[in-house]
Design a protein around this motif. Sequence first.
Motif, PDB file in Angstrom:
ATOM      1  N   GLY A  18       0.862  -1.183   0.000  1.00 40.65           N
ATOM      2  CA  GLY A  18       0.000   0.000   0.000  1.00 40.65           C
ATOM      3  C   GLY A  18       0.895   1.228   0.000  1.00 40.65           C
ATOM      4  N   GLY A  38       3.150   1.608   2.271  1.00 38.20           N
ATOM      5  CA  GLY A  38       4.452   1.096   2.712  1.00 38.20           C
ATOM      6  C   GLY A  38       4.946   1.653   4.021  1.00 38.20           C
ATOM      7  N   GLN A  39       4.126   2.430   4.718  1.00 37.81           N
ATOM      8  CA  GLN A  39       4.654   3.131   5.895  1.00 37.81           C
ATOM      9  C   GLN A  39       4.932   2.185   7.060  1.00 37.81           C
ATOM     10  OE1 GLN A  39       5.301   6.759   5.389  1.00 37.81           O
ATOM     11  NE2 GLN A  39       5.183   5.550   3.527  1.00 37.81           N
ATOM     12  N   THR A  68      -0.549   1.531  -5.514  1.00 36.92           N
ATOM     13  CA  THR A  68      -0.752   2.989  -5.557  1.00 36.92           C
ATOM     14  C   THR A  68      -1.011   3.503  -6.963  1.00 36.92           C
ATOM     15  OG1 THR A  68       1.624   3.364  -5.771  1.00 36.92           O
ATOM     16  CG2 THR A  68       0.722   3.374  -3.548  1.00 36.92           C
ATOM     17  N   PRO A  77       2.240  14.201   8.929  1.00 36.22           N
ATOM     18  CA  PRO A  77       1.813  14.592   7.575  1.00 36.22           C
ATOM     19  C   PRO A  77       2.452  13.766   6.456  1.00 36.22           C
ATOM     20  CG  PRO A  77       2.231  16.529   8.894  1.00 36.22           C
ATOM     21  CD  PRO A  77       2.659  15.369   9.727  1.00 36.22           C
ATOM     22  N   ALA A  78       3.727  13.481   6.585  1.00 39.73           N
ATOM     23  CA  ALA A  78       4.387  12.736   5.515  1.00 39.73           C
ATOM     24  C   ALA A  78       3.870  11.305   5.450  1.00 39.73           C
ATOM     25  CB  ALA A  78       5.906  12.751   5.718  1.00 39.73           C
ATOM     26  N   VAL A  79       3.610  10.727   6.602  1.00 37.96           N
ATOM     27  CA  VAL A  79       3.023   9.377   6.634  1.00 37.96           C
ATOM     28  C   VAL A  79       1.628   9.413   6.021  1.00 37.96           C
ATOM     29  CG1 VAL A  79       2.116   7.618   8.206  1.00 37.96           C
ATOM     30  CG2 VAL A  79       4.414   8.544   8.557  1.00 37.96           C
ATOM     31  N   ARG A  80       0.877  10.450   6.309  1.00 34.78           N
ATOM     32  CA  ARG A  80      -0.503  10.533   5.797  1.00 34.78           C
ATOM     33  C   ARG A  80      -0.538  10.712   4.284  1.00 34.78           C
ATOM     34  NH1 ARG A  80      -1.113  13.364  10.749  1.00 34.78           N
ATOM     35  NH2 ARG A  80      -1.064  15.474   9.886  1.00 34.78           N
ATOM     36  N   ASN A  81       0.537  11.247   3.741  1.00 36.38           N
ATOM     37  CA  ASN A  81       0.556  11.412   2.282  1.00 36.38           C
ATOM     38  C   ASN A  81       0.830  10.106   1.554  1.00 36.38           C
ATOM     39  OD1 ASN A  81      -0.086  14.138   2.103  1.00 36.38           O
ATOM     40  ND2 ASN A  81       2.059  14.778   2.419  1.00 36.38           N
ATOM     41  N   ARG A  82       1.347   9.116   2.260  1.00 39.46           N
ATOM     42  CA  ARG A  82       1.654   7.835   1.615  1.00 39.46           C
ATOM     43  C   ARG A  82       0.766   6.703   2.116  1.00 39.46           C
ATOM     44  NH1 ARG A  82       3.937   7.583  -3.075  1.00 39.46           N
ATOM     45  NH2 ARG A  82       4.393   5.385  -2.631  1.00 39.46           N
TER      46      ARG A  82
END
Lengths: 161, 262, 790
Positions: B28, B30-31, B51, B99-104
């Motif tokens: 997904g 990948g986080q 994605t 925020p960066a995690v939420r973008n991926r």
Amino acid sequence: MTKVTMTVNGRAVSGEVEGRTLLSAFLREGLGLTGTHVGCDTSQCGACVVHVDGKAVKSCTVFASDVDGASVATIEGMANPDGTLGRVQQAFQDHHGLQCGFCTPGMVMSAAALLAENPKPSEADVRHYLEGNICRCTGYHNIVKAVLAASGQDVSGMAAE
Amino acid sequence: MYAFDFEKPKTVAEAAAALAREDAMPLGGGQTLIPSLKQHLAAPSALVSLTGIAEMRGVCTGDDGALCVGGATPHAAVAADAAGKYPALAALAGNIGDPAVRNRGTIGGSLANNDPAADYPAAVLGSGATIVTNNRAIAADDFFEGLFTTALEPGEIIVEVRFPVPERAAYAKFQQPASRFALTGVFVAKTADGVRVAVTGASEDGVFRWAEAEEALSENFSADAIAGLSVSAEGMVGDLHGTPAYRANLVKVMTQRAVRSA
Amino acid sequence: MPKDHGIGASVKRREDVRFLMGLGKYTDDMAIAGQAHAVFVRSQVAHGRINKIDASDAAAMPGVLCVLTGEDFKDVGGNPTGWLINSRDGTPMREPKRPALAHGKVRHVGDAYAVVIAETYAQAKEAAEAIVADIEELPAIVDMAAAVADTSNRVHDEIPDNLCYDWGWIEDNRAAVDEAIRNAPHVTTLELVNNRLVPNAMEPRASIGEYFPGTGDYKLTTTSQNPHLTRLLIAAFVMGIPENKLTVVAPDVGGGFGSKIYHYGEEAVVLTAARKLGRPVRWTAERSESFLSDAHGRDHVTKIELACEKDGTFIAFRTETMANVGAYLSNFATVTPTFLHGTLMAGPYKVPNVYVNVKTVFTNTAPVDAYRGAGRPEATYSLERVIDKMCRELGLDPFEVRRKNFITTDMFPYTTPVGLAYDTGDYHATLDKAMEMADVAGFEARRAASAAKGKLRGMGLSTWIEACGIAPSHLVGILGSRVGLYDAATVRVNATGNISVMTGAHSHGQGHETVFAQIVADKLGVPESSVEIVHGDTSKIPFGMGSYGSRSLAVCGSAVTKAIDKIVAKGKKIAAHMLEAAEEDIAFENGSFTVAGTDKAKSFGEIAFSAYVPHNYPLETLEPGLEETAFYDPANFTYPAGAYICEVEVDAETGKVDVAAFHCADDFGNIMNPMVVEGQVHGGVGQGIGQALCENTVYDENGQLLSGSYMDYAMPRADDVPFYNVDYSCQTPCTHNPLGAKGCGEAGAIGSPPAVVNAVIDALQRGGHTHVTHIDMPVSPARVWAAIQG
């Protein structure tokens, strides 16, 4: 190995990567853009934040192949066209928003992403947005101040100039 | 990381075909998966990125009024695009990770992983949502099967999640101080059929519904309605961030806070 | 108008430009042609006997160049510790060998016992997993009390009770202190834990070893706070290579906080492998490795007693501490819990009797060494917590009790019962300033406002002092130091008049490139832009002892100042020659050499040029060139001090503590760059709040590290801390160094933890939870909630 092509800081680049090649590794080792740093292995410190198609992402937690064709912006692309510090960078220098400089590229990239979404953030907005960027030097005081200043807000009244 | 082939199909059908390969894994955002690959905790033959599948991305409204979230929709998109229709869900999505995690990170990836401290399972179970895969539709009550375990078959892909939109809802999360996952998070949803209360982060069995609170809140949707209830510490997680008794306390406190803000 | 240049000006940092452009060069940023990659194989058990390491499969894997194990290093020297401590009975400390790679036994999870060098990092990492180690697991020694009690289970086989030393300070005080406590009208006792911390510089440790067969030279590029000390240790003790055949370069370094002072085994291994392979060998720690193998900090278990009169007048402090040193002695490990801790146990107070006993214990955990503050935060925390508890027991005002007991300005120089001679200070002034900043009188209104939101509000005070600017070599030599602690600088005026300054101090965030340039420019009357600061490369800089212990400015800055004085003196000689005047008639001011009482003058640039074009020099009396080196060895420690006030809000339902306000009034002596000073205080306070509220290093009973990543080790984030209110206007300049500077790097980390914890206890007490008199750090939500439940 497969070939990936992307735009990095406005420049078309391509390179051969393995499936497992992370974007951070492609930038650092493939393109020599070592401003993007890697400070952890659990996707938390944020030193590696870059923009992919305008959005902040942790480049150590994205495969280069997964952003094939994307437009990527890194710290090396944040200066003004004349080579002077860009707005966010300049605010960090003006307000002593960095010490050792290691987390700084990620901080600047996250701050720039915040200001793109929210041009006049509150102090709380800034602190919340930077949750994924760890700094060990500054106690965050001057980082938060620098981001508020970069948004054009008056920071002269904030504790301890 | 061990070496693997990377594939990025354009359709669900192509993805399903790619995942038929032995030891292939879906990717997904990948986080969570990528950090675990770095630790050599998995050795997939291939990663199949979801994605690039347009049909799996985005937020829309279904014919039945449900909010439909594509399985590969990042948290940030849910936070933005569900805000009008289902603000409690949008707020939850807007506070996952950073925020960066939420973008991926994607909803499908989060649900398929079913981390016992993840936020989305609480929303899905609390809303009584339906998980739509490339093969079938699975009710939330049937989907979560304990820590990191779900009803998904190998190679099965979460294409969409359908959330019936409740009359009132809210999520209250108490963060684990280091990871920022939920030390305990409670999603409360009030619908015409009653109230659902889903708890994440607290139990050794992963996300669960708190039946006594649902009953009490269905009678009287107020924080006071559960003031007299107590949560047993038995089966709660104990670790360096809190004892079972502490988590049991948080279940009640966070439920009350969710009800107040719903 | 504030100054815009020179000493005292908030000059913007020049190093920021490269960092902000992404053009910094940290160790891992350097790609070297032909480089190979090292991956270390680390113990997964806390304690075990190595029976056999079979690397044959690994060695045969693709890309693998070589595998080294402890066996390859067993005959080379160990990594020594820098300070000999004697026990109370006069016997020297126990000092086990610390090999570059574990040999015979592994002694903590993460203890490296082998290394794989391969063409790529991925190949090395996969091969590392193929090494088959037959390690017989032994019971882990984790708890300090159990370690000392159980003589059968030993971290080091030759040390029966796992005790490094049992140290008393000052032993001659012991009987008097015991007597004072027996007879005191009131004694407050507090048992506490000073929690173990992982320093977590954001740049993980990294090293690149190179060997040049043509010359036999080695080069180590490494993440170090003091490259010369690292070179000395590797050359003289670990590898036995001539010091002049090894260059150590510490380039841009991403924070240290103590953890990069030390020489680590990985550095010797990459050098050895580079020589063996004839190729550069590089290694960069993964963060999870950093957690397991960087030197940790703090980890004291302490009982402190305060004897006093009923009015709060101090009579004596008695401290018993067990200090965890981990599995091996890191370079400063033995001095940190002793002379950096025990000597501070009088605080800023005129207490007549003080005695400290420290038992330092080996355990199967990562080595513990100096971390920002190093011993002094432990001392301050114990003192300020027990004073706070005493005030509560006797119903006394914590501000008044401090005031009553402070050393007063007429008492300096003041020698404490624990052996330090404070040169100057004004503790009342900083306390008054902090109270003014914190609006103490307005607290009740703020408390009521918090209560209206359902929060308990409390206020906590800490007054702190430290001994820093380490250190006078003559003194530390008496105390057991195996090194001197001077620093050095070379000022090279180039022929064109610009200036290169080579410093022993190393900047890894402190801003030396800017601040030292301010000092040089100010004193020589030249533009700052013409001064370049060079640091971090042993082939360029004089032998200095590096940066830690708030020493860069006080010690190396003083060396810079001394070197400048020599430059001016030499310049006067040159000017006298050029102007045909007597040397004693030459004055130097604003960058110009003049003949007193005349309009004859030579600019600094003219003197510099002349120095390198000495066409008509009287060579018998005047050497060409304008370059001077100075070593500065301080006459005393410096003693910065201050008062911190913290306000917190506690959510009693969840136990969560929010820092609502934090006020710092510090005395750092003279200030070179206020902006940089503020930044140092902010950073220290941030770390102190981290220690107080969220950071903790937890090993389970098997010695497994439970808090081994950012998933479980709670680093403070931007939303965990407030804006800090910082003041440094109370200035009593240091009396014995030429800058009058005291040092500011550690202050925040020393003064802040007790202020935070005192505030939490205050909040709970005011909120009616009067049974809560202490909570150990980190004062996490779960702990606060549990304390409230009783």
